[in-house]
Design a protein around this motif. Structure first.
Motif, PDB file in Angstrom:
ATOM      1  N   ASP A  18       0.895  -1.227   0.048  1.00 49.49           N
ATOM      2  CA  ASP A  18      -0.030  -0.078   0.015  1.00 49.49           C
ATOM      3  C   ASP A  18       0.906   1.356  -0.039  1.00 49.49           C
ATOM      4  OD1 ASP A  18      -2.199  -1.420  -0.008  1.00 49.49           O
ATOM      5  OD2 ASP A  18      -2.869  -1.303   2.097  1.00 49.49           O
ATOM      6  N   ILE A  19       2.073   1.252   0.837  1.00 46.01           N
ATOM      7  CA  ILE A  19       2.759   2.280   0.773  1.00 46.01           C
ATOM      8  C   ILE A  19       3.274   2.617  -0.662  1.00 46.01           C
ATOM      9  CG2 ILE A  19       5.281   3.144   1.611  1.00 46.01           C
ATOM     10  CD1 ILE A  19       4.273   1.694   4.393  1.00 46.01           C
ATOM     11  N   ASN A  20       4.008   1.661  -1.290  1.00 47.10           N
ATOM     12  CA  ASN A  20       4.390   1.696  -2.438  1.00 47.10           C
ATOM     13  C   ASN A  20       3.621   2.229  -3.617  1.00 47.10           C
ATOM     14  OD1 ASN A  20       7.218   0.771  -2.155  1.00 47.10           O
ATOM     15  ND2 ASN A  20       6.400  -1.234  -2.279  1.00 47.10           N
ATOM     16  N   SER A  21       2.232   1.875  -3.431  1.00 41.99           N
ATOM     17  CA  SER A  21       1.185   2.394  -4.415  1.00 41.99           C
ATOM     18  C   SER A  21       0.985   3.913  -4.138  1.00 41.99           C
ATOM     19  CB  SER A  21      -0.205   1.547  -4.328  1.00 41.99           C
ATOM     20  OG  SER A  21      -0.788   1.747  -3.153  1.00 41.99           O
ATOM     21  N   ILE A  22       1.188   4.351  -2.709  1.00 41.02           N
ATOM     22  CA  ILE A  22       0.983   5.756  -2.514  1.00 41.02           C
ATOM     23  C   ILE A  22       2.027   6.579  -2.706  1.00 41.02           C
ATOM     24  CG2 ILE A  22       0.659   7.250  -0.523  1.00 41.02           C
ATOM     25  CD1 ILE A  22      -1.088   5.140   0.627  1.00 41.02           C
ATOM     26  N   LEU A  23       3.617   6.137  -2.671  1.00 40.47           N
ATOM     27  CA  LEU A  23       4.373   6.930  -2.786  1.00 40.47           C
ATOM     28  C   LEU A  23       4.323   7.842  -4.325  1.00 40.47           C
ATOM     29  CD1 LEU A  23       7.279   4.865  -1.415  1.00 40.47           C
ATOM     30  CD2 LEU A  23       6.534   6.961  -0.590  1.00 40.47           C
ATOM     31  N   PRO A  24       4.740   8.954  -4.399  1.00 37.51           N
ATOM     32  CA  PRO A  24       4.558   9.608  -5.689  1.00 37.51           C
ATOM     33  C   PRO A  24       5.621   9.023  -6.672  1.00 37.51           C
ATOM     34  CG  PRO A  24       5.072  10.938  -3.923  1.00 37.51           C
ATOM     35  CD  PRO A  24       5.062   9.846  -3.347  1.00 37.51           C
ATOM     36  N   GLU A  25       5.369   9.391  -7.836  1.00 37.47           N
ATOM     37  CA  GLU A  25       6.315   8.994  -9.219  1.00 37.47           C
ATOM     38  C   GLU A  25       7.614   9.458  -8.816  1.00 37.47           C
ATOM     39  OE1 GLU A  25       6.785   7.372 -12.675  1.00 37.47           O
ATOM     40  OE2 GLU A  25       4.860   7.274 -11.724  1.00 37.47           O
ATOM     41  N   GLY A  26       8.568   8.756  -8.990  1.00 40.71           N
ATOM     42  CA  GLY A  26      10.060   9.283  -8.960  1.00 40.71           C
ATOM     43  C   GLY A  26      10.670   8.651  -7.639  1.00 40.71           C
ATOM     44  N   TYR A  27       9.706   8.196  -6.654  1.00 38.81           N
ATOM     45  CA  TYR A  27      10.234   7.862  -5.379  1.00 38.81           C
ATOM     46  C   TYR A  27      10.527   6.398  -5.749  1.00 38.81           C
ATOM     47  CZ  TYR A  27       9.830  11.816  -2.681  1.00 38.81           C
ATOM     48  OH  TYR A  27       9.815  12.856  -1.916  1.00 38.81           O
ATOM     49  N   PRO A  28      11.543   5.765  -5.211  1.00 37.45           N
ATOM     50  CA  PRO A  28      11.860   4.316  -5.336  1.00 37.45           C
ATOM     51  C   PRO A  28      10.716   3.468  -4.442  1.00 37.45           C
ATOM     52  CG  PRO A  28      13.295   5.133  -3.887  1.00 37.45           C
ATOM     53  CD  PRO A  28      12.685   6.358  -4.236  1.00 37.45           C
ATOM     54  N   LYS A  29      10.675   2.074  -4.630  1.00 39.90           N
ATOM     55  CA  LYS A  29       9.556   1.315  -3.868  1.00 39.90           C
ATOM     56  C   LYS A  29      10.598   0.562  -2.954  1.00 39.90           C
ATOM     57  CE  LYS A  29       6.565   2.134  -6.680  1.00 39.90           C
ATOM     58  NZ  LYS A  29       5.376   3.155  -6.725  1.00 39.90           N
ATOM     59  N   VAL A  30       9.772   0.473  -1.756  1.00 35.39           N
ATOM     60  CA  VAL A  30      10.446  -0.123  -0.618  1.00 35.39           C
ATOM     61  C   VAL A  30      10.183  -1.676  -0.606  1.00 35.39           C
ATOM     62  CG1 VAL A  30      10.432   1.945   0.616  1.00 35.39           C
ATOM     63  CG2 VAL A  30       8.409   0.352   0.958  1.00 35.39           C
ATOM     64  N   LYS A  31      11.113  -2.562  -0.084  1.00 38.23           N
ATOM     65  CA  LYS A  31      10.891  -3.890   0.063  1.00 38.23           C
ATOM     66  C   LYS A  31      10.747  -4.377   1.534  1.00 38.23           C
ATOM     67  CE  LYS A  31      13.041  -8.088  -1.005  1.00 38.23           C
ATOM     68  NZ  LYS A  31      14.354  -8.879  -1.331  1.00 38.23           N
ATOM     69  N   TYR A  32       9.737  -5.089   1.853  1.00 43.54           N
ATOM     70  CA  TYR A  32       9.509  -5.472   3.251  1.00 43.54           C
ATOM     71  C   TYR A  32      10.684  -6.293   3.425  1.00 43.54           C
ATOM     72  CZ  TYR A  32       7.800  -7.879   7.222  1.00 43.54           C
ATOM     73  OH  TYR A  32       7.993  -8.349   8.693  1.00 43.54           O
ATOM     74  N   ASP A  33      11.425  -6.244   4.664  1.00 49.65           N
ATOM     75  CA  ASP A  33      12.198  -7.165   5.424  1.00 49.65           C
ATOM     76  C   ASP A  33      11.972  -7.387   6.828  1.00 49.65           C
ATOM     77  OD1 ASP A  33      14.790  -8.151   6.019  1.00 49.65           O
ATOM     78  OD2 ASP A  33      15.924  -6.539   5.565  1.00 49.65           O
ATOM     79  N   LYS A  34      11.901  -8.645   7.054  1.00 50.06           N
ATOM     80  CA  LYS A  34      11.543  -9.163   8.317  1.00 50.06           C
ATOM     81  C   LYS A  34      12.782  -8.688   9.273  1.00 50.06           C
ATOM     82  CE  LYS A  34       9.517 -13.129  10.585  1.00 50.06           C
ATOM     83  NZ  LYS A  34       9.265 -12.327  11.914  1.00 50.06           N
ATOM     84  N   GLU A  35      13.923  -8.903   8.889  1.00 50.50           N
ATOM     85  CA  GLU A  35      15.009  -8.444   9.937  1.00 50.50           C
ATOM     86  C   GLU A  35      15.146  -7.159  10.591  1.00 50.50           C
ATOM     87  OE1 GLU A  35      18.819  -9.403   8.320  1.00 50.50           O
ATOM     88  OE2 GLU A  35      18.188 -11.554   7.778  1.00 50.50           O
ATOM     89  N   LEU A  36      14.297  -6.122   9.808  1.00 52.49           N
ATOM     90  CA  LEU A  36      14.339  -4.642  10.038  1.00 52.49           C
ATOM     91  C   LEU A  36      12.994  -4.738  11.047  1.00 52.49           C
ATOM     92  CD1 LEU A  36      14.439  -2.718   6.832  1.00 52.49           C
ATOM     93  CD2 LEU A  36      16.495  -3.023   8.873  1.00 52.49           C
ATOM     94  N   ASP A  37      12.244  -5.710  11.308  1.00 51.45           N
ATOM     95  CA  ASP A  37      11.138  -5.671  12.318  1.00 51.45           C
ATOM     96  C   ASP A  37      11.826  -5.765  13.640  1.00 51.45           C
ATOM     97  OD1 ASP A  37       9.161  -5.670  10.471  1.00 51.45           O
ATOM     98  OD2 ASP A  37       8.597  -7.591  10.566  1.00 51.45           O
ATOM     99  N   GLU A  38      12.804  -6.714  13.755  1.00 49.40           N
ATOM    100  CA  GLU A  38      13.594  -6.819  14.836  1.00 49.40           C
ATOM    101  C   GLU A  38      14.283  -5.739  15.409  1.00 49.40           C
ATOM    102  OE1 GLU A  38      15.835 -10.511  14.360  1.00 49.40           O
ATOM    103  OE2 GLU A  38      13.843 -11.658  13.981  1.00 49.40           O
ATOM    104  N   GLU A  39      14.856  -5.001  14.447  1.00 46.68           N
ATOM    105  CA  GLU A  39      15.664  -3.712  14.598  1.00 46.68           C
ATOM    106  C   GLU A  39      14.848  -2.595  15.091  1.00 46.68           C
ATOM    107  OE1 GLU A  39      19.143  -2.420  12.184  1.00 46.68           O
ATOM    108  OE2 GLU A  39      18.847  -4.299  11.289  1.00 46.68           O
TER     109      GLU A  39
END
Length: 152
Positions: free
Chosen positions: A43-64
């Motif tokens: 949903d975040i990727n679909s909302i980010l404006p044109e020109g912004y990179p897409k984010v990739k979910y990373d479970k390890e970052l949950d722990e951080e």
């Protein structure tokens, strides 16, 4: 003598089984499932404006994100080395959770030359409860990480 030993072992085994039933299921962390976090990321990727990179979910970052929430909760919204920790407060007034998070993600990406990096995202979600223990909102702690894209 052997009969006493067997009885004692049976009592100890029963006690151990009883104690294991009383313990929590573990897992820790936030109450949201991985599927819910992947959906939030999409949903975040679909909302980010044109020109912004897409984010990739990373479970390890949950722990951080959980670690930094617990350890440095008062110092959020600071840049860490190639990481950014953001707190997004969600309450009854928030109409679109993904948009609220996407706005903060966009602000964080704006601090760097975002097109030159691959971005990963993780979450720690902390429910807010009232005095009657009813969930009235949540704080979403977002951990963003970036690394330089490899040149081909």
């Amino acid at each position: 003598m052997m009969l006493r030993f067997r009885k004692m072992m049976a009592v100890l085994l029963a006690a151990a089984l009883t104690l294991t039933m009383l313990t929590a299921c573990g897992g820790g962390g936030s109450g949201a499932s991985v599927d819910a976090k992947v959906k939030l990321t999409n949903d975040i990727n679909s909302i980010l404006p044109e020109g912004y990179p897409k984010v990739k979910y990373d479970k390890e970052l949950d722990e951080e994100a959980e670690y930094f929430h617990d350890k440095y909760g008062s110092m959020l919204n600071n840049n860490l080395k190639q990481k950014c920790m953001i707190k997004v407060e969600i309450d009854k007034k928030t109409s679109d959770e993904a948009k609220a998070v996407a706005d903060e993600v966009k602000n964080c990406m704006g601090r760097t030359t975002s097109k030159e990096y691959d971005w990963s995202i993780g979450y720690y979600i902390d429910p807010k409860k009232d005095k009657d223990n009813n969930v009235i909102g949540k704080d979403i702690y977002v951990m963003l990480a970036w690394k330089e894209k490899t040149k081909k």
